[in-house]
Write a protein that holds these residues in place. Structure first.
Motif, PDB file in Angstrom:
ATOM      1  N   TYR A  18      21.102  57.572 -45.958  1.00 57.17           N
ATOM      2  CA  TYR A  18      19.714  58.029 -46.160  1.00 57.17           C
ATOM      3  C   TYR A  18      19.606  59.491 -45.764  1.00 57.17           C
ATOM      4  O   TYR A  18      20.342  59.972 -44.903  1.00 57.17           O
ATOM      5  N   TYR A  75       6.541  53.407 -51.139  1.00 58.81           N
ATOM      6  CA  TYR A  75       6.724  54.853 -51.301  1.00 58.81           C
ATOM      7  C   TYR A  75       7.845  55.174 -52.294  1.00 58.81           C
ATOM      8  O   TYR A  75       8.949  54.632 -52.212  1.00 58.81           O
ATOM      9  N   VAL A  76       7.535  56.036 -53.237  1.00 57.09           N
ATOM     10  CA  VAL A  76       8.558  56.559 -54.158  1.00 57.09           C
ATOM     11  C   VAL A  76       8.361  58.075 -54.214  1.00 57.09           C
ATOM     12  O   VAL A  76       7.227  58.541 -54.353  1.00 57.09           O
ATOM     13  N   SER A  77       9.423  58.827 -54.091  1.00 57.62           N
ATOM     14  CA  SER A  77       9.280  60.297 -54.065  1.00 57.62           C
ATOM     15  C   SER A  77       8.856  60.816 -55.438  1.00 57.62           C
ATOM     16  O   SER A  77       9.101  60.174 -56.460  1.00 57.62           O
ATOM     17  N   LYS A  80      11.668  61.151 -57.884  1.00 55.85           N
ATOM     18  CA  LYS A  80      12.095  59.892 -58.508  1.00 55.85           C
ATOM     19  C   LYS A  80      11.106  59.489 -59.606  1.00 55.85           C
ATOM     20  O   LYS A  80      11.508  58.987 -60.664  1.00 55.85           O
ATOM     21  N   ASP A 120      13.393  59.106 -50.642  1.00 57.46           N
ATOM     22  CA  ASP A 120      13.728  57.825 -51.264  1.00 57.46           C
ATOM     23  C   ASP A 120      14.452  56.935 -50.267  1.00 57.46           C
ATOM     24  O   ASP A 120      15.393  57.382 -49.611  1.00 57.46           O
ATOM     25  N   GLY A 121      13.978  55.719 -50.142  1.00 56.35           N
ATOM     26  CA  GLY A 121      14.627  54.767 -49.250  1.00 56.35           C
ATOM     27  C   GLY A 121      14.126  54.836 -47.816  1.00 56.35           C
ATOM     28  O   GLY A 121      14.686  54.177 -46.938  1.00 56.35           O
TER      29      GLY A 121
END
Ligand code: V1P
Ligand code: CA
Ligand code: ZN
Length: 393
Positions: A18, A75-77, A80, A120-121
């Motif tokens: 990460y 959450y998604v950046s 992305k 992300d992640g």
């Protein structure tokens, strides 16, 4: 004769992958680097090695607000999202309304001045960090370990409904909540160079958890809380102990103060279990902290607490000169199983190139001025002893 302690160790290969972002100082790779040294020096042979699982939403919501956890888990950046859009994929609901999302980001502490970036992640990363700390608590509860280690844990700043200071989910609070299901009294110790504010705040009004944080304090040093006189409220009055220090703390002064304070704490509080956050940003040459501890000095604090023969959960925390973090936590894993790590960094270590300039475990440190005089330290100790007298009474 002293019997051998059962020591458990949690690790998941994924955690090091990460990424908080190129310019960020928090680098999860240090957990994988620590693991490689533990393997390379053969320490793993004396450990019960467990693969860390992801904590569930329900477990995380034992402390954190539901809406905050929902936000993190969805959450998604934006990069992305752009990628998904370009490839004709359906877009998660969370980013449909950009204005609403930017308000939420602010509310939940994501991306504020870049301390807690959205990456992300980030939720899975936090689930792994927390899963290890929860299962460490479970092994202690079930008497399956005397000591349980999770170097991926120790993220002490996260608040109930807000990410703070590089921390999204407070694995420590959740670990302690698990322990409180069984044990009457939990002692929390924090030698990260920063104040353990999130953990202190969570248990500020109870006498079932005593929190003790040693930290750098003053001149706008983050987070700015943890003054000598912040000692808890209501039933928790006197059960929060703070040891605010100036830059330059060295082994001699730090270890002596640590032993004096912790000896008194153990005498008056008599905990059933100890949770120890061993942030490595209190080491010399950290990129954020200004203490001057050697790895041996840092480790002496851990050895001292082992001597009380109380079950121990050992967690990571901060640490921004990553080669020193891995050296320190691998060395301390060795201390916990009473195994010394001999010889230079193994040449077949996958991160060997990062140590190449100094391929040893104990790097020399320069002498810097200790801005804490003997008188200052005596005064701090005296104040803390006064506070602890009221716990005794
Ligand atoms: O100082 C601040 C905030 C941002 N300022 C306006 C005030 N933040 C610190 C946060 C340190 C967090 C430490 C976490 C831990 O205790 C537990 C994992 O170790 C900060 C600093 C600093 N020098 O104190 N953030 C950053 N530096 C930073 C640097 C580069 C990129 C992102 C953040
Ligand atoms: Ca601390
Ligand atoms: Zn820190």
């Amino acid at each position: 004769m002293e019997t051998k302690k059962k020591v458990a160790y949690f690790y998941n290969n994924e955690i090091g992958n990460y990424n908080y972002g190129k310019l960020h100082l928090m680098n999860p790779k240090r957990i994988s680097m620590t693991h490689s040294l533990i393997v390379g020096y053969g320490v793993y042979k004396d450990l019960d090695v467990y693969t860390t699982r992801e904590a569930t939403k329900e477990e995380i919501m034992q402390f954190h607000d539901q809406d905050y956890v929902e936000y993190l888990s969805n959450y998604v950046s934006s990069s992305k999202i752009d990628f998904l859009k370009k490839n004709g994929c359906s877009i998660p609901l969370i980013d449909e309304d950009a204005k609403n999302d930017s308000d939420k980001k602010k509310q939940y502490g994501i991306d504020v001045q870049a301390d807690c970036p959205g990456f992300d992640g980030l939720y899975t990363f936090s689930q792994l960090s927390t899963g290890g700390s929860i299962d460490a608590a479970h092994l202690i509860i079930n008497n399956a370990a005397d000591i349980a280690i999770n170097w991926g844990g120790g993220l002490h700043h996260a608040k109930k409904g807000e990410a703070y200071g590089f921390c999204y989910v407070n694995d420590i609070v959740i670990c302690i909540l698990e322990l409180l299901k069984v044990f009457p009294r939990v002692l929390y110790i924090d030698i990260d160079v920063h104040h353990g504010d999130g953990v202190e705040e969570a248990f500020y009004t109870t006498n079932r958890v005593m929190t003790v944080s040693f930290h750098e304090f003053g001149e706008d040093f983050f987070p700015g809380t943890g003054g000598l006189n912040s000692n808890g409220e209501g039933l928790g009055k006197n059960y929060a102990v703070n040891v605010p220090l100036r830059p330059g703390m060295d082994d001699e002064s730090y270890v002596q103060l640590f032993k004096n304070v912790m000896n008194k704490v153990m005498e008056v509080y008599r905990p059933d279990v100890v949770v120890f956050q061993t942030g490595a940003d209190s080491l010399a040459n950290d990129k954020i902290g200004h203490f001057n501890l050697s790895i041996k000095g840092h480790g002496q604090c851990l050895t001292y607490m082992m001597g009380f023969n109380v079950p121990l959960v050992v967690l990571g925390g901060g640490g921004y000169t990553i080669q020193n973090v891995s050296r320190c936590w691998a060395f301390e894993t060795g201390l916990l199983v009473k195994k010394s790590l001999n010889g230079p960094i193994p040449v077949d270590d996958p991160f060997f190139h990062l140590y190449e300039k100094q391929n040893v475990l104990h790097v020399p440190i320069q002498q810097v001025e200790n801005k804490n005089s003997k008188e200052d330290l005596n005064k701090i100790q005296e104040e803390i002893f006064k506070q602890l007298k009221d716990v005794e009474a």
